[in-house]
Design an enzyme around this catalytic site. Structure first.
Site, PDB file in Angstrom:
ATOM      1  N   HIS A 176      43.670 -12.866  18.303  1.00 37.78           N
ATOM      2  CA  HIS A 176      44.890 -12.175  17.886  1.00 37.78           C
ATOM      3  C   HIS A 176      45.916 -13.192  17.395  1.00 37.78           C
ATOM      4  CE1 HIS A 176      43.395  -8.731  20.551  1.00 37.78           C
ATOM      5  NE2 HIS A 176      43.245  -8.386  19.286  1.00 37.78           N
ATOM      6  N   GLU A 179      49.125 -14.565  19.304  1.00 40.12           N
ATOM      7  CA  GLU A 179      48.951 -15.124  20.645  1.00 40.12           C
ATOM      8  C   GLU A 179      48.767 -16.638  20.549  1.00 40.12           C
ATOM      9  OE1 GLU A 179      45.741 -12.633  22.137  1.00 40.12           O
ATOM     10  OE2 GLU A 179      46.931 -10.822  21.819  1.00 40.12           O
ATOM     11  N   ARG A 234      48.996  -9.263  14.388  1.00 40.43           N
ATOM     12  CA  ARG A 234      47.917  -9.313  15.391  1.00 40.43           C
ATOM     13  C   ARG A 234      46.520  -9.335  14.755  1.00 40.43           C
ATOM     14  NH1 ARG A 234      46.336  -7.039  20.668  1.00 40.43           N
ATOM     15  NH2 ARG A 234      44.581  -5.620  20.466  1.00 40.43           N
ATOM     16  N   HIS A 304      43.100 -14.979  25.307  1.00 37.53           N
ATOM     17  CA  HIS A 304      44.182 -14.185  24.710  1.00 37.53           C
ATOM     18  C   HIS A 304      45.483 -14.489  25.464  1.00 37.53           C
ATOM     19  CE1 HIS A 304      41.768 -11.144  22.303  1.00 37.53           C
ATOM     20  NE2 HIS A 304      40.816 -11.747  22.995  1.00 37.53           N
ATOM     21  N   GLU A 378      43.932 -13.646  29.776  1.00 37.62           N
ATOM     22  CA  GLU A 378      45.231 -13.354  29.165  1.00 37.62           C
ATOM     23  C   GLU A 378      46.196 -14.349  29.780  1.00 37.62           C
ATOM     24  OE1 GLU A 378      46.052 -10.824  26.612  1.00 37.62           O
ATOM     25  OE2 GLU A 378      46.293  -9.101  27.943  1.00 37.62           O
TER      26      GLU A 378
HETATM   27  C1  9B3 Z   1      40.700  -5.648  25.344  1.00 39.76           C
HETATM   28  C2  9B3 Z   1      39.360  -5.300  25.273  1.00 39.76           C
HETATM   29 CL1  9B3 Z   1      38.848  -3.957  24.317  1.00 39.76          CL
HETATM   30  C3  9B3 Z   1      38.402  -6.013  25.980  1.00 39.76           C
HETATM   31  N1  9B3 Z   1      37.090  -5.670  25.929  1.00 39.76           N
HETATM   32  N2  9B3 Z   1      38.792  -7.058  26.739  1.00 39.76           N
HETATM   33  C4  9B3 Z   1      40.079  -7.417  26.792  1.00 39.76           C
HETATM   34  C5  9B3 Z   1      41.073  -6.733  26.088  1.00 39.76           C
HETATM   35  C6  9B3 Z   1      42.487  -7.177  26.181  1.00 39.76           C
HETATM   36  C7  9B3 Z   1      43.025  -7.815  24.930  1.00 39.76           C
HETATM   37  C8  9B3 Z   1      43.061  -6.790  23.801  1.00 39.76           C
HETATM   38  O1  9B3 Z   1      42.299  -6.970  22.861  1.00 39.76           O
HETATM   39  O2  9B3 Z   1      43.843  -5.841  23.815  1.00 39.76           O
HETATM   40  C9  9B3 Z   1      44.361  -8.332  25.245  1.00 39.76           C
HETATM   41 SE1  9B3 Z   1      45.414  -8.898  23.797  1.00 39.76          SE
HETATM   42 ZN    ZN Z   2      44.694 -10.656  22.339  1.00 42.96          ZN
HETATM   43 ZN    ZN Z   3      47.125  -9.823  25.063  1.00 42.14          ZN
END
Ligand code: 9B3
Ligand code: ZN
Ligand code: ZN
Ligand code: ZN
Length: 417
Positions: A176, A179, A234, A304, A378
């Site tokens: 992203h 980030e 993002r 992330h 995160e």
């Molecule tokens: C989201 C998903 Cl879909 C996953 N499989 N693992 C972690 C996340 C959290 C991150 C997101 O893409 O929203 C945090 Se920015």
């Molecule tokens: Zn992220």
């Molecule tokens: Zn995040």
């Protein structure tokens, strides 16, 4: 000399582009308590431009969990009035986003020299990948695993002592674009590897017995865009066939329950899942590389920010993975390691329960490919600065995260056979 001056001039102009873009924009944190308040947040989001900082906040709102969102300067007063009137629990997280963004750089006058304690632009990171490999030929090699939508080469660093039949750990950063602490960690990790090999016994053992594939920035086009045009971007920067809106969420674009939950089919949304799994050149390149190296890759770590969470599968379903007990214990112990340095507290657990149910993430996909040790970090913080984390926090954030990553890597090494 003139060319140099022109270059500096161009950099100054592009930096100035966003100098005031976020003036007086505010970031609110709300915790809806009842259905009426949930409705208020939802109607707010459909009437004005609301940028949820934890995407899929729609799900968070519904679960009456805390949500952070950014609104335009022109809407800020009205939004605050509305929140006050509603009696909702809320807080102004960031009062003037531009001021917070200005404060993320520790000095205004900036060169383009690479630094591990500063945010580096893509050009600087790309040059660094070549330099770190050239300077450490016994430990680091660079390859290109594909190119981005805007045709930038996607660099991958292989870090480890050369040896036969080594297993590997894959670490990626910069899914992203906004980030920024994430790419900073990948650079930090490689630095620590080359600087402490032969000195730190754990690092030496790790590099003698494992390779680390480190992908410093996955979504390079998006990262470049956050430097030139919109710091809060993002997604990727690919054009959509059916819409003038740009970009796909790379972490909704993997083939793991793709687009069934916590992802959007609307190309204008921040969590757009793309036209198909791996529709993005960046996610396709990553997935292809992992598929080609499935017999060696034993762990997948994706970095992330923000929220201080250590997540593992699943996110696309509330169903627990068959390795739940083991993954939970590793996440618990890795979080404890991380906390030991600066007392930074992490929450850990399966993605769906811990943040929000969402499909198409790379961690779930990697796990379903048979890579048991699959985790999403995160990083800092919990919202004081959010994506505008000051550069003064790069070092402590990376140091504490490194402890957790080394813990997981060492666990993987001890459980190879
Ligand atoms: C989201 C998903 Cl879909 C996953 N499989 N693992 C972690 C996340 C959290 C991150 C997101 O893409 O929203 C945090 Se920015
Ligand atoms: Zn992220
Ligand atoms: Zn995040
Ligand atoms: Zn200003």
């Amino acid at each position: 000399m003139w060319a140099l001056l022109v270059l500096i001039g161009a950099a100054a102009v592009s930096a100035h582009l966003q100098d005031h873009a976020f003036d007086e924009q505010k970031v609110f944190r709300v915790i809806p308590q009842n259905d009426e308040q949930v409705e208020i947040i939802n109607s707010l989001a459909s009437n004005i431009q609301v940028d949820f900082w934890q995407p899929d906040s729609v799900a968070l709102v519904r679960q009456k969990m805390q949500v952070d969102f950014r609104v335009d300067a022109s809407d800020a007063f009205e939004v605050e009035d509305l929140l006050k009137e509603s009696g909702m629990e809320y807080r102004v997280l960031i009062d003037n986003l531009q001021a917070a963004l200005d404060a993320q750089f520790d000095s205004k006058a900036r060169g383009t020299a690479h630094s591990y304690v500063k945010y580096n632009n893509w050009e600087t990171i790309a040059a660094w990948t070549a330099d770190i490999a050239a300077q450490n030929p016994n430990l680091v090699s660079r390859s290109v695993i594909g190119e981005t939508y805007e045709r930038r080469p996607i660099y991958l660093l292989k870090v480890g002592k050369r040896g036969p039949n080594k297993k590997a750990i894959f670490v990626d950063c910069g899914f992203h674009a906004r980030e920024w602490i994430s790419p900073a960690f990948c650079q930090w990790f490689v630095k620590e590897a080359v600087e402490t090999y032969g000195k730190d016994t754990v690092m030496t053992t790790l590099l003698n017995n494992l390779d680390f594939y480190v992908l410093p920035v996955v979504n390079i086009d998006g990262y470049v865009y956050t430097w030139t045009t919109n710091r809060m971007w993002r997604k990727t920067r690919s054009k959509n066939a059916v819409s003038s809106c740009i970009g796909t969420d790379p972490n909704r674009n993997f083939n793991a329950g793709w687009c069934t939950i916590g992802a959007s089919k609307n190309p204008c949304d921040a969590t757009y899942c793309g036209s198909a799994p791996e529709s993005e050149k960046e996610t396709k390149a990553l997935a292809d590389f992992i598929r080609e190296h499935l017999s060696t890759i034993k762990a997948y770590l994706t970095i992330h920010s923000y929220s201080q969470l250590l997540l593992f599968p699943y996110s696309y379903t509330y169903k627990l993975p068959s390795d739940y007990e083991e993954l939970n214990a590793i996440a618990r112990d890795a979080s404890k390691k991380l906390k030991s340095l600066y007392n930074t507290k992490y929450t850990y657990g399966p993605g769906a329960q811990t943040i929000y149910p969402a499909a198409g993430g790379s961690d779930d996909w990697a796990y379903n490919q048979g890579i048991k040790y699959s985790f999403t970090f995160e990083l800092r913080d919990t919202g004081r600065y959010g994506f505008a984390l000051p550069e003064s926090q790069i070092k402590p954030t990376c140091e504490e995260t490194l402890l957790a990553v080394k813990y997981i890597a060492n666990y993987v090494l001890e459980h190879l056979y």
